[in-house]
Design a protein around this motif. Structure first.
Motif, PDB file in Angstrom:
ATOM      1  N   HIS A  70       0.849  -1.188   0.000  1.00 58.86           N
ATOM      2  CA  HIS A  70       0.000   0.000   0.000  1.00 58.86           C
ATOM      3  C   HIS A  70       0.887   1.241   0.000  1.00 58.86           C
ATOM      4  O   HIS A  70       1.751   1.387   0.853  1.00 58.86           O
ATOM      5  N   GLN A  72       1.458   5.088   0.437  1.00 57.03           N
ATOM      6  CA  GLN A  72       0.902   6.315   1.008  1.00 57.03           C
ATOM      7  C   GLN A  72       1.206   7.485   0.095  1.00 57.03           C
ATOM      8  O   GLN A  72       2.295   7.562  -0.488  1.00 57.03           O
ATOM      9  N   THR A  73       0.264   8.403   0.018  1.00 53.15           N
ATOM     10  CA  THR A  73       0.407   9.490  -0.955  1.00 53.15           C
ATOM     11  C   THR A  73       1.651  10.345  -0.679  1.00 53.15           C
ATOM     12  O   THR A  73       2.294  10.796  -1.621  1.00 53.15           O
ATOM     13  N   VAL A  76       4.841   8.974  -2.524  1.00 56.45           N
ATOM     14  CA  VAL A  76       4.860   8.719  -3.966  1.00 56.45           C
ATOM     15  C   VAL A  76       6.095   9.321  -4.622  1.00 56.45           C
ATOM     16  O   VAL A  76       6.809   8.667  -5.386  1.00 56.45           O
ATOM     17  N   VAL A  89      -1.523  -0.027  -7.289  1.00 56.81           N
ATOM     18  CA  VAL A  89      -2.283   1.219  -7.369  1.00 56.81           C
ATOM     19  C   VAL A  89      -3.733   0.899  -7.020  1.00 56.81           C
ATOM     20  O   VAL A  89      -4.428   0.220  -7.773  1.00 56.81           O
ATOM     21  N   LEU A  94      -4.679   7.813  -5.941  1.00 57.25           N
ATOM     22  CA  LEU A  94      -3.253   7.464  -5.976  1.00 57.25           C
ATOM     23  C   LEU A  94      -2.734   7.502  -7.416  1.00 57.25           C
ATOM     24  O   LEU A  94      -1.640   8.008  -7.680  1.00 57.25           O
TER      25      LEU A  94
END
Ligand SMILES: *Cc1c(COP(=O)(O)O)cnc(C)c1O
Length: 223
Positions: A70, A72-73, A76, A89, A94
């Motif tokens: 997963h 996390q924004t 990125v 994704v 995201l």
């Protein structure tokens, strides 16, 4: 020969042609990855950004890294340009962020859409409905700095092989509904990533062409 090298070789013999092996090295040290590398493996999967960045800095630079956890924004940006595929994704939000960060960095990022069909397990991923809507609305056309290469999914965590098979079948059908439809004009949409240590033979029978194997190669993980 190390146990790791031996498992890599065994798996390469067992896996049919056309199926790629992602060695999932999360929670295992760089030395273990180096052993797999020395046995010829070049494709590895990691699920935590910080751990991945440390390993990238310590290991040979012809390794291809897939991000499978997963994302996390706020992490990125640090991944862009360093990985060959983001398999996980799990939302359009995201995706949009990966697109804008890739554009800023002047790169195209290959990604898979994670589909959620399993009964429990993770809450992450596009539901079948969200996935269909995403394509029917042609939302994907807005994203120019990502290349949508296919799908990733997991089966339910169960001993019930029928259930596992039907989960994989469902993921494959969702993939194929887009891949086989020429209206979508997605020539590079050709990756179906499904199957882990315990269930990969079933996944391959149901159409997987990318399997993600961790514990069978590296042993159990200490979390
Ligand atoms: C950890 C992980 C794997 C590997 O699982 P094993 O059972 O150790 O083979 C595969 N895919 C994802 C998304 C994972 O997080």
């Amino acid at each position: 020969m190390s146990g790791i090298a031996q498992e890599i070789r065994r798996l390469k013999n067992e896996i049919p042609q056309g199926v790629r092996l992602v060695a999932v090295s999360k929670f295992h040290p760089a030395d273990a990855i180096q052993e797999a590398y020395d046995a010829g493996q070049r494709l590895f999967g990691e699920s935590r950004v910080q751990e991945l960045l440390e390993k990238i800095s310590r290991l040979p630079n012809d390794i291809q890294w897939h991000f499978i956890g997963h994302l996390q924004t706020n992490k990125v940006r640090s991944l862009i340009g360093k990985i060959s595929l983001i398999e996980s994704v799990d939302s359009e939000r995201l995706l949009a962020l990966i697109d804008s960060e890739s554009e800023k960095a002047g790169v195209i990022t290959d990604i898979l859409l994670q589909i959620h069909v399993a009964r429990e397990e993770t809450k992450f991923g596009f539901s079948p409905e969200e996935y269909r809507t995403f394509f029917e609305n042609e939302s994907y056309i807005h994203y120019k700095a990502v290349k949508i290469r296919g799908v990733m999914g997991m089966a339910s965590n169960t001993d019930d092989e029928d259930r596992i098979r039907s989960d994989f079948r469902r993921i494959y059908e969702l993939f194929d509904s887009i891949a086989a439809d020429k209206n979508y004009n997605l020539p590079d949409f050709n990756i179906v990533s499904m199957g882990m240590s315990g269930d990969w033979p079933v996944a391959v029978e149901e159409g997987s062409n990318m399997i993600r194997i961790g514990s069978r190669i590296f042993g159990s993980r200490a979390y």
